[in-house]
Structure formats: structure tokens, C-alpha cells
Design a protein around this motif. Structure first.
Motif, mmCIF file in Angstrom:
data_model
loop_
_atom_site.group_PDB
_atom_site.id
_atom_site.type_symbol
_atom_site.label_atom_id
_atom_site.label_comp_id
_atom_site.label_asym_id
_atom_site.label_seq_id
_atom_site.Cartn_x
_atom_site.Cartn_y
_atom_site.Cartn_z
ATOM 1 N N ARG A 1 0.836 -1.201 0.000
ATOM 2 C CA ARG A 1 0.000 0.000 0.000
ATOM 3 C C ARG A 1 0.882 1.267 0.000
ATOM 4 O O ARG A 1 0.521 2.270 -0.621
ATOM 5 N N VAL A 2 2.031 1.179 0.684
ATOM 6 C CA VAL A 2 2.970 2.325 0.639
ATOM 7 C C VAL A 2 3.440 2.540 -0.807
ATOM 8 O O VAL A 2 3.477 3.675 -1.310
ATOM 9 N N ILE B 1 1.768 2.039 -14.518
ATOM 10 C CA ILE B 1 2.052 0.629 -14.804
ATOM 11 C C ILE B 1 2.038 -0.144 -13.491
ATOM 12 O O ILE B 1 2.743 0.221 -12.540
ATOM 13 N N LEU B 2 1.214 -1.185 -13.456
ATOM 14 C CA LEU B 2 1.054 -1.938 -12.208
ATOM 15 C C LEU B 2 1.435 -3.395 -12.450
ATOM 16 O O LEU B 2 0.916 -4.036 -13.353
ATOM 17 N N ASP B 3 2.342 -3.904 -11.631
ATOM 18 C CA ASP B 3 2.779 -5.292 -11.761
ATOM 19 C C ASP B 3 2.332 -6.051 -10.506
ATOM 20 O O ASP B 3 2.944 -5.885 -9.437
ATOM 21 N N GLU B 4 1.286 -6.816 -10.650
ATOM 22 C CA GLU B 4 0.677 -7.536 -9.506
ATOM 23 C C GLU B 4 0.585 -6.613 -8.288
ATOM 24 O O GLU B 4 1.185 -6.869 -7.228
ATOM 25 N N PRO B 5 -0.169 -5.535 -8.407
ATOM 26 C CA PRO B 5 -0.151 -4.518 -7.347
ATOM 27 C C PRO B 5 -0.888 -4.913 -6.072
ATOM 28 O O PRO B 5 -0.693 -4.289 -5.038
ATOM 29 N N PHE B 6 -1.754 -5.949 -6.184
ATOM 30 C CA PHE B 6 -2.569 -6.283 -4.999
ATOM 31 C C PHE B 6 -2.254 -7.687 -4.470
ATOM 32 O O PHE B 6 -3.062 -8.283 -3.778
ATOM 33 N N SER B 7 -1.136 -8.219 -4.813
ATOM 34 C CA SER B 7 -0.836 -9.627 -4.515
ATOM 35 C C SER B 7 -0.853 -9.950 -3.031
ATOM 36 O O SER B 7 -1.052 -11.099 -2.655
ATOM 37 N N HIS B 8 -0.633 -8.959 -2.186
ATOM 38 C CA HIS B 8 -0.605 -9.233 -0.742
ATOM 39 C C HIS B 8 -1.721 -8.515 0.004
ATOM 40 O O HIS B 8 -1.602 -8.273 1.212
ATOM 41 N N LEU B 9 -2.760 -8.175 -0.738
ATOM 42 C CA LEU B 9 -3.867 -7.455 -0.092
ATOM 43 C C LEU B 9 -5.106 -8.342 -0.031
ATOM 44 O O LEU B 9 -5.358 -9.162 -0.929
ATOM 45 N N ARG C 1 -7.940 -4.579 -1.572
ATOM 46 C CA ARG C 1 -7.767 -4.562 -3.031
ATOM 47 C C ARG C 1 -8.737 -3.568 -3.666
ATOM 48 O O ARG C 1 -8.367 -2.753 -4.501
ATOM 49 N N GLN C 2 -9.982 -3.670 -3.239
ATOM 50 C CA GLN C 2 -11.012 -2.802 -3.824
ATOM 51 C C GLN C 2 -10.733 -1.333 -3.508
ATOM 52 O O GLN C 2 -10.840 -0.463 -4.367
#
Lengths: 214, 395
Positions: free
Chosen positions: A149-150, A164-172, A177-178
Motif C-alpha cells: 500500500r505504501v 504501470i502496475l505489476d501484480e499490485p494487490f498480490s498481498h492485499l 484490493r477494492q
């Protein structure tokens, strides 16, 4: 109009079989400002490589990537710095935070480079994503989800035409995520920017107008 | 808040290797101090010894004679026209002029005021070789007044023996008031009197000089010998201590007045020592810069991850280089200012304690020293910046 144009791009190290089945490698396609592009890619299909190619970090590919008529492979370090601080922003899969600096410092160092928002906006975004209490904490002591999130907030501090987002929510978790997606959408819309999101599977609450399977 | 070095410093491991950093600062300080002191001393020596050197328009004029030895003392040791021509083309010599002497008998007396009479010699040389040539140092045929330039050494000698001979002592200004009767004797008892008048005193040429055209005319009118030749030749040179010049004169067995060039030689030795010290100072500065460059390389190697990430985030390598280099600007300015202050204090002590009587020496630093300090500062900052830039572009 600001565009990223890919012409017959393919990583030099990827097997021919993977290239043949791809909707993106060895194709000619364009990402325009304001677009919503989703790239779905299983592990090992070159997803992170593509993100690095688009961000100008690597040049080990064939074909050409053009950013506003300019070949990415020809852009020098100084020009790339200008592009990265004003037109391209990124959230890395591996986050790339300064581990010995606080979450707030990690965000500020990006904001100082080309401020899009005033400083209090950091707190507001952190509150929205539920990490406002972590801003003073060293990045290395934050959980991976908090670090993610940081990294998201950091990417939203500058002006950009493409995010550009590379698996941006993989640990959320689902809720975070929403919330993160809402924030990203709002910020991209505010800048009339494109979002290029690459992940292992389609993200249902990301309304893509272009979908590519790598 | 504008982006500045303060925002970047926390991402650099600059506090590492404190000892090598401090040593490089101390080394740089000592080197700069030595260099500035050397430059100031070089200038001091130049100013202190400048007036002692018999120079006109920045040139040295030296008297050259043939060395008289037991073997050649019976022969003709005068300079022929060929000798003079050769001297003119010798290394380090810009011009040469023979001192032509009278070839007839001359007797001088000073009338009743200073009752003395002596046989005298007269010489002439090109005007541009004389240090003091007043406008009235000229003669026209038929003119009875003959201007004379008198050697300051001769005047001094006269003043030494004058009291013992019951003659009045004379100052440089009063000597022009003395009327000298020049009695010129030619062949067959021909005699002519001229009124000699001392129009100037020369520090450089030990002779009794008259205008060239007078001596040429007189030698022709009263002279009994062949074409006049010179026992002395004056040479004009930029540097009386030119090694090539001295070796040429030695090879030709010519004698130079070493006393005239004594201060030049002392000056040359002192300036040589100070130049050596300056060279050593440059070496110290170079070593200090190298030590600091090792520190910088180490610092950048240790901050590599952070610097790489800053570049990835969009920081320009050029801006980062300038910003990181600027971090040490106050340090360099401090070092140079401290060295300048120390040099000023040393110069003040040197002038006040040892050279208080020498007005030509200022107790303050020469502008050249300030210029050298400024150049050193710019050089240090530039070298630093280029090194950091090179290291950052390699990341």
C-alpha cells in the motif's frame, strides 16, 4: 496523443512456443492515454519483463517500443528521468521501497521529485488504505501488505500519463484490493491517464477496455 | 518544499569511513596551505630581490670581457667585430654592444674649484644599453660641450679618496655642476679643449661614457691607431642565469661580472626551492584528492541500492551528481578559507617580524594567491562532481 506503441516486441530469452501463443509478444499494438489495459499472464510468461521494458529499465528485447514516437531503446538516462518523473509511474511487483526509511519518507521522496498533490494528501491516501498509523514506521518493519500500500501511494504522488502496475494487490485482502483499486482509478482519471495492469489472472473490479493474454 | 541535498543525504551512507574522510580533509588542507605559502613566497622573493637586479625594461645587461690569463696576457684581448657578431647570436643573448674606448690621450681637470687633474679614458656604447640616458646626452660636430655619463661606482670611489686629497665630496645631483675640462691630444702636438658636463650617473656601466658620435669623431680626429676595437662588450639578456648562456660564455673563455648576477642567482635558487615546495604541495593535494575519491567510491558503493532506486524512481543522474557533489562544497570552501587565513597570518608575521624595513613587501596576500585559492576550489569541486557523475552513470 500520448501513446505507447509496441511493434513486434519479444524478450530475447523467451521460448518460441510461448511467443507463438501470446496476444502481446510479436504483435503490433498501442496503449493510449486514458486507456485501461489488463494483461493477464501466468508465471514465467515474461510479465515482469514486459513491465520493465515499458518502464525503460531493460532493453533485452527484439522489436521496438515507442513512447510518443520516441524509441525507448534510444532514450538516454537524463531523458528517461524526465519521462519517469512526469509521464510514467509504476508499482513494482517487488515494491522497491527504501527499507531503512519510514513509510512517509518512502512516499515523500517521490512526491518531492515532481509533486502532484500537496503533502497532506499522503495522510489522506494512507487513511483511505488503512496504513496512516504506519507512516512513521520503517518500511522494513511493515508487513508485505502494508508495504504494498505504501508503494501504491508512492506511485500516485507524481503526474503521469501511464500508470504501470505489476501484480499490485498480490498481498492485499479483498477489501483492501477494492479500496486500492478505487484510489488508483480516481487518481488515474484525475490525470486522464492510462492504467496498464499486469497480473496472474483478471481482476474483476478493474474495468479494462483492452485485455491481452501474454 | 523544494528538493535539495538535505532530502538526498539520508539516502547516502556518508557517515561511513569517517577516518579516511577526515584524513583526506587534513591532507587537502595541508596541501592547499603549502601551495598558497609557496606561491606567496615566490612572489615575496621576486619583490624583495627585484630592485637589486640591474634591470632595464625587464632585461639584464651584463659586462663581458675576455678572461686574462698568464698565457694570453701579452696578446690582444679585445673583441673583434666577428666576436661581437657571434655574441649577438649566442643562446640567451638578445643584443650585444661593444664599449668603444678613446684612441688618443685625454686629460681631465676641474678648474680652480676642485683642483685636480688626471689622465682619463672615455668610452661609448649604444644608448639603449645605458640605464640613465637624459635627453641632453647628445653631441653635434663643432659643439664644445660634451655630455658625460659617469659611473656611480667611480663617484663613490672619488668620494672615498677626496677628503684625503683635500677635495670636496660630491653628491649625484651636485656632480652635474662641476665643470670638467677635457684636453684631447692628437698626433703632431694637436690639442683641443672641450667642456665636459656630467649629465647622469650610471649604476650599470662602470665607465666614463660620452656620446657615440663624439667618440667616433674624436678617434678619427685625434686617434693614431687603426679601427677602434672594444675590451668590453655589454650583453642584453632576459635571464642572466640562463644555463645555456653561462655555458657559452664559459666555453668562449669570457668573463662576466658575477656580482651583478649574484642576486639573480640567489633569487633563482630560492625560487627553485619554493617551486619545489609548490610541487610537493601539489603532490599532497593530489594524494588527498585520491584518498577522498576512494572514500567517495566506497560511499557510492555502499549507497548503491538507494541510489539505484532513486534513479529508478525518476531522479536524474545529472541532478543527483550535482546534488551529491554540492554536499561537500562547504567543506572545500572551509578548507580553502582556513588555508588562506593561515597563509595570511604567516605572511603578516613574515613581513612584520623579518621584513618590517622592506616597504616593497606587503603584509597582505598577493591577488595571485587569492586567484590560486579560487582555482584550487573550483578544481576540487569539478573533480569531485565528475567522479560522482561517472560513478552514478555506472550504476
Amino acid at each position: 496523443m500520448t501513446q505507447i506503441h509496441l511493434q513486434q516486441v519479444a524478450p530475447v530469452f523467451l521460448e518460441a512456443e510461448k511467443l507463438a501463443n501470446s496476444q502481446l509478444w510479436k504483435q503490433s499494438l498501442s496503449f493510449a492515454k486514458g486507456g485501461r489495459i489488463q494483461i493477464v499472464a501466468p508465471s514465467g510468461s515474461g510479465k515482469t519483463s514486459l513491465i520493465h521494458f515499458l518502464y525503460g529499465m531493460r532493453k533485452d528485447y527484439s522489436g521496438t517500443i515507442q513512447f510518443d514516437q520516441q524509441k525507448m531503446s534510444d532514450v538516454d538516462a537524463e531523458e528517461m528521468a524526465v519521462i519517469r518523473s512526469s509521464q510514467l509511474s509504476i508499482i513494482f511487483q517487488d515494491l522497491r521501497l527504501f527499507p531503512d526509511h519510514s513509510a512517509a519518507e518512502n512516499i515523500s521522496i517521490k512526491r518531492l521529485l515532481a509533486p502532484y498533490h500537496k503533502e497532506p494528501k499522503i495522510e489522506e491516501m494512507a487513511r483511505h488504505l488503512g496504513i496512516h498509523s504506519k507512516l512513521g514506521q520503517l518500511a522494513k518493519t511493515c508487513s508485505y501488505g502494508e508495504q504494498q500500500r505504501v508503494a501504491i501511494i508512492r506511485a500516485l504522488q507524481q503526474p503521469f500519463d501511464f500508470l504501470i502496475l505489476d501484480e499490485p494487490f498480490s498481498h492485499l485482502d479483498e477489501r483492501n484490493r477494492q479500496k486500492a483499486m478505487e484510489l488508483i482509478e480516481a487518481e488515474a482519471s484525475d490525470r486522464k491517464a492510462a492504467i496498464i495492469l499486469a497480473d496472474l489472472k483478471p481482476i474483476e473490479y478493474f474495468k479494462a477496455d483492452q485485455l491481452y493474454k501474454l | 518544499m523544494a528538493l535539495s541535498v538535505k532530502n538526498i543525504v539520508p539516502y547516502l551512507h556518508i557517515s561511513q569511513n569517517r577516518s579516511s574522510r577526515v584524513f583526506s580533509y587534513i591532507g587537502l588542507g595541508i596541501g592547499v596551505l603549502l601551495l598558497l605559502c609557496s606561491v606567496q613566497m615566490y612572489i615575496n622573493i621576486n619583490e624583495l630581490i627585484h630592485d637589486k637586479n640591474p634591470r632595464k625594461n625587464g632585461f639584464d645587461y651584463i659586462s663581458v670581457t675576455k678572461t686574462i690569463t698568464n698565457e694570453n696576457m701579452g696578446g690582444d684581448n679585445r673583441f673583434s667585430a666577428e666576436d661581437v657578431a657571434e655574441l649577438k647570436t649566442a643562446p640567451g643573448i638578445l643584443d650585444a654592444a661593444p664599449l668603444v674606448s678613446n684612441q688618443f690621450r685625454v686629460k681631465a681637470s676641474a678648474g680652480n674649484i676642485i683642483p685636480f687633474s688626471t689622465d682619463l679614458f672615455l668610452e661609448s656604447v649604444q644608448n639603449d644599453f645605458i640605464d640613465t640616458v637624459p635627453q641632453n646626452f647628445s653631441w653635434q660636430p663643432g659643439q664644445l660641450d660634451v655630455p658625460i655619463i659617469f659611473s656611480a661606482d667611480f663617484l663613490e670611489m672619488y668620494n672615498v679618496f677626496a677628503p684625503a686629497q683635500d677635495l670636496p665630496q660630491l653628491s649625484q645631483s651636485s656632480i652635474s655642476a662641476v665643470n670638467i675640462i677635457l684636453e684631447c691630444y692628437g698626433a703632431n702636438g694637436v690639442k683641443a679643449d672641450y667642456r665636459g658636463r656630467i649629465v647622469a650617473v650610471s649604476d650599470r656601466i662602470n665607465s666614463v661614457l660620452v656620446p657615440e658620435n663624439f667618440l667616433q669623431w674624436a678617434n678619427k680626429s685625434f686617434g693614431m691607431g687603426p679601427q677602434a676595437t672594444a675590451a668590453r662588450v655589454y650583453i642584453k639578456t632576459v635571464d642572466a642565469n640562463n644555463a645555456n648562456l653561462l655555458s657559452f660564455l664559459e666555453k668562449k673563455n669570457y668573463h662576466v661580472n658575477k656580482d651583478k648576477t649574484k642576486f639573480g642567482r640567489v633569487k633563482q635558487i630560492l625560487q627553485g626551492i619554493v617551486s619545489g615546495l609548490g610541487g610537493f604541495a601539489l603532490l599532497v593535494i593530489l594524494l588527498a584528492m585520491m584518498l577522498f575519491s576512494f572514500y567517495l567510491q566506497l560511499m557510492i558503493a555502499r549507497s548503491k541500492d538507494n541510489l539505484q532506486l532513486l534513479l529508478t524512481l525518476g531522479y536524474s543522474p545529472g541532478w543527483l551528481s550535482k546534488t551529491v557533489a554540492r554536499k561537500w562544497l562547504p567543506v572545500y570552501i572551509g578548507i580553502v578559507l582556513i588555508a588562506l587565513s593561515a597563509t595570511q597570518i604567516l605572511q603578516y608575521i613574515f613581513q612584520q617580524r623579518f621584513m618590517a624595513a622592506r616597504d616593497e613587501l606587503s603584509p597582505f596576500l598577493h591577488p595571485v594567491v587569492l586567484g590560486v585559492a579560487a582555482i584550487l576550489l573550483v578544481l576540487c569541486v569539478m573533480v569531485n562532481y565528475r567522479l560522482i557523475k561517472k560513478l552514478l552513470y555506472k550504476l
